[in-house]
Design a protein around this motif. Sequence first.
Motif, PDB file in Angstrom:
ATOM      1  N   LYS A 141      38.538  35.838  33.381  1.00 12.34           N
ATOM      2  CA  LYS A 141      37.991  35.777  34.920  1.00 12.34           C
ATOM      3  C   LYS A 141      38.838  37.211  35.738  1.00 12.34           C
ATOM      4  O   LYS A 141      37.415  37.366  36.646  1.00 12.34           O
ATOM      5  CB  LYS A 141      38.137  34.434  35.615  1.00 12.34           C
ATOM      6  CG  LYS A 141      37.523  34.335  37.331  1.00 12.34           C
ATOM      7  CD  LYS A 141      38.057  33.010  37.364  1.00 12.34           C
ATOM      8  CE  LYS A 141      37.374  32.327  39.079  1.00 12.34           C
ATOM      9  NZ  LYS A 141      37.855  30.982  39.428  1.00 12.34           N
ATOM     10  N   GLU A 142      39.342  37.084  35.935  1.00  9.93           N
ATOM     11  CA  GLU A 142      40.110  38.362  36.558  1.00  9.93           C
ATOM     12  C   GLU A 142      40.923  39.557  35.959  1.00  9.93           C
ATOM     13  O   GLU A 142      41.643  38.960  34.860  1.00  9.93           O
ATOM     14  CB  GLU A 142      40.774  37.609  37.711  1.00  9.93           C
ATOM     15  CG  GLU A 142      41.660  38.868  38.785  1.00  9.93           C
ATOM     16  CD  GLU A 142      42.532  37.837  39.498  1.00  9.93           C
ATOM     17  OE1 GLU A 142      43.314  39.159  40.211  1.00  9.93           O
ATOM     18  OE2 GLU A 142      42.664  36.829  39.701  1.00  9.93           O
ATOM     19  N   VAL A 143      40.668  40.569  36.195  1.00 13.44           N
ATOM     20  CA  VAL A 143      41.035  41.929  35.272  1.00 13.44           C
ATOM     21  C   VAL A 143      42.371  42.089  35.119  1.00 13.44           C
ATOM     22  O   VAL A 143      42.860  41.244  36.438  1.00 13.44           O
ATOM     23  CB  VAL A 143      39.846  42.988  35.477  1.00 13.44           C
ATOM     24  CG1 VAL A 143      40.369  43.720  37.238  1.00 13.44           C
ATOM     25  CG2 VAL A 143      40.873  44.556  34.765  1.00 13.44           C
ATOM     26  N   LEU A 144      43.322  42.306  34.208  1.00  6.05           N
ATOM     27  CA  LEU A 144      44.455  42.121  34.347  1.00  6.05           C
ATOM     28  C   LEU A 144      45.321  44.036  35.163  1.00  6.05           C
ATOM     29  O   LEU A 144      44.080  44.478  35.119  1.00  6.05           O
ATOM     30  CB  LEU A 144      44.717  42.187  32.928  1.00  6.05           C
ATOM     31  CG  LEU A 144      45.118  41.327  32.119  1.00  6.05           C
ATOM     32  CD1 LEU A 144      45.803  41.310  31.070  1.00  6.05           C
ATOM     33  CD2 LEU A 144      45.618  39.939  32.846  1.00  6.05           C
ATOM     34  N   PRO A 145      46.462  44.024  35.338  1.00  9.89           N
ATOM     35  CA  PRO A 145      46.712  45.006  36.326  1.00  9.89           C
ATOM     36  C   PRO A 145      46.299  46.571  34.958  1.00  9.89           C
ATOM     37  O   PRO A 145      47.692  46.143  33.794  1.00  9.89           O
ATOM     38  CB  PRO A 145      47.993  44.830  36.681  1.00  9.89           C
ATOM     39  CG  PRO A 145      48.016  43.050  36.841  1.00  9.89           C
ATOM     40  CD  PRO A 145      47.345  42.569  35.656  1.00  9.89           C
ATOM     41  N   PRO A 146      46.177  47.210  35.253  1.00 14.10           N
ATOM     42  CA  PRO A 146      46.483  48.907  34.107  1.00 14.10           C
ATOM     43  C   PRO A 146      47.796  48.962  33.389  1.00 14.10           C
ATOM     44  O   PRO A 146      47.971  49.086  32.054  1.00 14.10           O
ATOM     45  CB  PRO A 146      46.927  49.653  35.303  1.00 14.10           C
ATOM     46  CG  PRO A 146      45.229  49.556  36.294  1.00 14.10           C
ATOM     47  CD  PRO A 146      45.867  48.070  36.507  1.00 14.10           C
ATOM     48  N   ASP A 147      48.809  48.515  33.910  1.00 14.37           N
ATOM     49  CA  ASP A 147      50.076  48.226  33.478  1.00 14.37           C
ATOM     50  C   ASP A 147      50.597  47.389  32.272  1.00 14.37           C
ATOM     51  O   ASP A 147      51.161  47.180  31.817  1.00 14.37           O
ATOM     52  CB  ASP A 147      50.883  48.246  33.824  1.00 14.37           C
ATOM     53  CG  ASP A 147      51.648  46.850  35.066  1.00 14.37           C
ATOM     54  OD1 ASP A 147      50.504  45.675  35.520  1.00 14.37           O
ATOM     55  OD2 ASP A 147      52.606  47.662  35.754  1.00 14.37           O
ATOM     56  N   GLU A 148      49.768  46.504  32.061  1.00  9.83           N
ATOM     57  CA  GLU A 148      49.591  44.869  30.838  1.00  9.83           C
ATOM     58  C   GLU A 148      48.474  45.188  30.090  1.00  9.83           C
ATOM     59  O   GLU A 148      48.238  44.294  29.324  1.00  9.83           O
ATOM     60  CB  GLU A 148      49.200  43.468  32.011  1.00  9.83           C
ATOM     61  CG  GLU A 148      50.408  43.451  33.008  1.00  9.83           C
ATOM     62  CD  GLU A 148      50.386  42.135  33.526  1.00  9.83           C
ATOM     63  OE1 GLU A 148      49.421  41.398  33.104  1.00  9.83           O
ATOM     64  OE2 GLU A 148      51.269  41.764  34.571  1.00  9.83           O
ATOM     65  N   ARG A 149      47.658  46.084  30.480  1.00  8.55           N
ATOM     66  CA  ARG A 149      46.649  46.873  29.402  1.00  8.55           C
ATOM     67  C   ARG A 149      46.844  47.959  28.738  1.00  8.55           C
ATOM     68  O   ARG A 149      47.704  49.073  29.150  1.00  8.55           O
ATOM     69  CB  ARG A 149      45.572  46.502  30.245  1.00  8.55           C
ATOM     70  CG  ARG A 149      44.302  47.166  31.343  1.00  8.55           C
ATOM     71  CD  ARG A 149      43.711  46.616  31.858  1.00  8.55           C
ATOM     72  NE  ARG A 149      43.392  47.824  32.616  1.00  8.55           N
ATOM     73  CZ  ARG A 149      43.228  47.926  33.758  1.00  8.55           C
ATOM     74  NH1 ARG A 149      42.885  46.617  34.388  1.00  8.55           N
ATOM     75  NH2 ARG A 149      42.470  48.700  34.527  1.00  8.55           N
ATOM     76  N   ARG A 150      45.678  47.820  27.560  1.00  6.88           N
ATOM     77  CA  ARG A 150      46.334  49.413  27.029  1.00  6.88           C
ATOM     78  C   ARG A 150      45.555  50.388  28.480  1.00  6.88           C
ATOM     79  O   ARG A 150      45.188  50.484  29.192  1.00  6.88           O
ATOM     80  CB  ARG A 150      45.270  49.885  26.523  1.00  6.88           C
ATOM     81  CG  ARG A 150      43.240  49.994  26.492  1.00  6.88           C
ATOM     82  CD  ARG A 150      42.376  49.728  25.761  1.00  6.88           C
ATOM     83  NE  ARG A 150      40.990  49.745  25.915  1.00  6.88           N
ATOM     84  CZ  ARG A 150      40.359  50.150  24.669  1.00  6.88           C
ATOM     85  NH1 ARG A 150      40.123  50.982  24.137  1.00  6.88           N
ATOM     86  NH2 ARG A 150      38.525  49.692  25.773  1.00  6.88           N
TER      87      ARG A 150
ATOM     88  N   PHE B 257      38.764  45.191  31.132  1.00 11.65           N
ATOM     89  CA  PHE B 257      38.840  43.474  29.384  1.00 11.65           C
ATOM     90  C   PHE B 257      38.747  43.477  28.395  1.00 11.65           C
ATOM     91  O   PHE B 257      38.895  42.234  28.631  1.00 11.65           O
ATOM     92  CB  PHE B 257      37.239  42.502  30.414  1.00 11.65           C
ATOM     93  CG  PHE B 257      37.097  42.451  32.309  1.00 11.65           C
ATOM     94  CD1 PHE B 257      37.776  41.595  32.764  1.00 11.65           C
ATOM     95  CD2 PHE B 257      36.399  43.294  32.847  1.00 11.65           C
ATOM     96  CE1 PHE B 257      37.598  41.100  33.944  1.00 11.65           C
ATOM     97  CE2 PHE B 257      36.383  42.643  33.832  1.00 11.65           C
ATOM     98  CZ  PHE B 257      36.582  41.628  34.202  1.00 11.65           C
ATOM     99  N   SER B 258      39.081  44.650  28.042  1.00  7.72           N
ATOM    100  CA  SER B 258      39.515  44.663  26.521  1.00  7.72           C
ATOM    101  C   SER B 258      41.655  44.299  26.235  1.00  7.72           C
ATOM    102  O   SER B 258      41.837  44.920  27.852  1.00  7.72           O
ATOM    103  CB  SER B 258      39.781  46.297  26.294  1.00  7.72           C
ATOM    104  OG  SER B 258      38.473  46.505  26.602  1.00  7.72           O
TER     105      SER B 258
END
Length: 747
Positions: free
Chosen positions: A690-699, A708-709
């Motif tokens: 539902k809500e995108v993760l912060p850039p520092d928690e994703r690739r 949303f990967s």
Amino acid sequence: MKKNKSYYLLFISILLLSCGDSINKTKPDQVVNVSAYKDTPYQQDYSIKYNSADDQKISEAYMDRNGVIQLLSSDGILRTHDGQFLYPGTLVKDKTYRPLTNKKISSFLVYKNQFVYLDDKSVFSNAWAGDLYITHDLTQAKLFAGSDNFEFLISDGKILQLLSKDGAGWKGDIGDEVLEILYDSSNKLFWILGTHSVSSFDPNKNILTTIEQEEELTSFTLFSGKLIVGTSHGYAEIDTTTSKIDGTIKNKLPVNDITCISTINESLWFGSSQGAFKLRNDGKFDYYYGKRWLPSNNVKHISQGKDESILIVTDAGLGQIEFKKMTLFDKAQYYEDQVRDRHIRLGLNATLVDMNNGNIDSGRLSDSDNDGLWTSMYLAAEAFRYSVTKSDEALQNCRESMESMERLFSINPVPGFPSRSFERSGYIEKLNNPDRWQHATDPEWDWKSTTSSDEVIGHIFAYSVIAELMDDDLKDRAIILIDTLMNHIVSNDLYMVDFDGKPTTWGKWNPKYINARPKMVGDRKINSSNIIGMLQTAYHFTGKEEYKEKALNLINKHGYLENLMRPMDQIASAPSDADDWSKMLSESWNHSDDEMYFLGYWGLYKYAFNDTLKTKYKKAILDHWEVERPEKDGAWNIITALTGTSKFDLDEAVWYLKEHPLDLISWDVKNSHREDIEFIAPNFRAQSIKEVLPPDERRVQRHNSNMFSLDKVGSDGNKEYSAGDIWLLPYWMGRYLGVISEPQQLN
């Protein structure tokens, strides 16, 4: 190595200061009626890692008032060696106090900001002139905590013993295995955690009270007047007056398998078998997973360091999370240096690849199918930077990249055709997509063919920015390149024609191709939008009527305005009776198309032939932006501001810029296991939560990827991306448009 390390020491000092820059106050495209984000210092996190030897088992780590870090291991007391941002240090045996090396230290802690140790004979310290030395008779003692007045409660896992400067005193047990002990200053009590019990001990009355618990407990801490107790499936809150669980187990966490808990700076920190996380004031979590932050994900212990840093012990070493105050401008200065230090290949904006476990000194600069596109975005960023700062360095960067962009045209024999890339000869078999490489007339060089539409729109975007903002020869050179490229396209019936005389796979804007696609297929809309924007740009800067006539012909006779105005909610999969190519094009949402759209919007909106068209284009842009809002992409929000709208999610653009990690290395990340995120049903846009993760928690990813990967594995630390296109473009464009201020100093 030493040169680079000095560079990162300088980086640390940059974080501590916020520098001003010279501002050009007359920016023609400054967005009106929008309150700019005031660029004041914020807390930027990054990690310094210390790797342990394979045979070292570390259990806990603390930092004393002097900033010294010590760790307890199977080899005795260790300390950190070297270690800087992007340059992991090691853990070595601490020989500072020679007598310590002979003691059987089983635990230690920071008490009144000093190291205090527990061994098989005593509780002792080297602080206070070594005066603290209290003997005990629990030869297997391994747990302890201290009160406010130099009383210590120790345990060997079964028996508890109270120690004071008068010696050993009270003994008792809780009828359970003792896991942890902590002291409650407010209530003047010791708390003891067992596997199935919580006990309190009053050292003034020597009263021990034990309450059995149904849950199997793992760790605990005091927070806001309650005991926070971890389990293997979440955490519970225990009322300190009744020692009973208050409410239900909280299990909407990034990971429910809690291994340790700490209260640090009035925040709860959790360790788990899959990383560490902090509970935020809004009830959500900051998640620290993978080698971006930690040597491994199996967290053993978390404690507070000086200057708000966090020490996180894992089974492979120590991760020290640092928090430094910096402005977005400070961050931009760091990224500017990152690009120049190791991301410029022949003037092109490149990725560092073939790195060994995140070692930036082990990588090499790689070619890419999109060298022209990534360089276009960096070139535009530097042009915006020059416009607002008049930086000589930014101007030189523009000149260097412009030379490379020009060579993309001149190195191949096809008039007006930009190569994807170029490289010295003799390496074709070692380059990306070797079948696309061709020999140049000059035997020293090769060039990459099959240029696609995303490179083309990047070229036109960058050249229009240069032509708009520069007043010297760069302006003239940019206009020549716009004319050269668009003349090739128009002369070849709106196709990009390669060295073999055939259109490239993606360089097609001809009505026969575009209108052959069903209306819901994205290529029909995107290609119409791009070609109209490019033709408008060419007419604006060259004044050649053929470009205007071609654009109006496409609008009036071939439905390109209708195509580009089609609402985004109508873009979907092709019907079952469509051709195979259309079906392939519309299998799911194409995020590379988003990048092409938004870069193209610059010329589509700015250089519209009339106000009527500009109004229509604005409607199309805002319709697209509305669909993209959940991704919170910094570039798409900032580009949307070009239209003058006051509703372009400036806060989310700033969030994107702040939350990007300083470390742009491709560490493995996993989020699909998290219980704190809300998953949604499969959909055409491939939005998984539902809500995108912060850039520092994703690739680490460019703007043309699905934000949303959730997971990315298999490339752990093997490349570092350039900030030139990912971060510097939205930041400097925001500065140019006036929606992000110059750095502000706090009084």
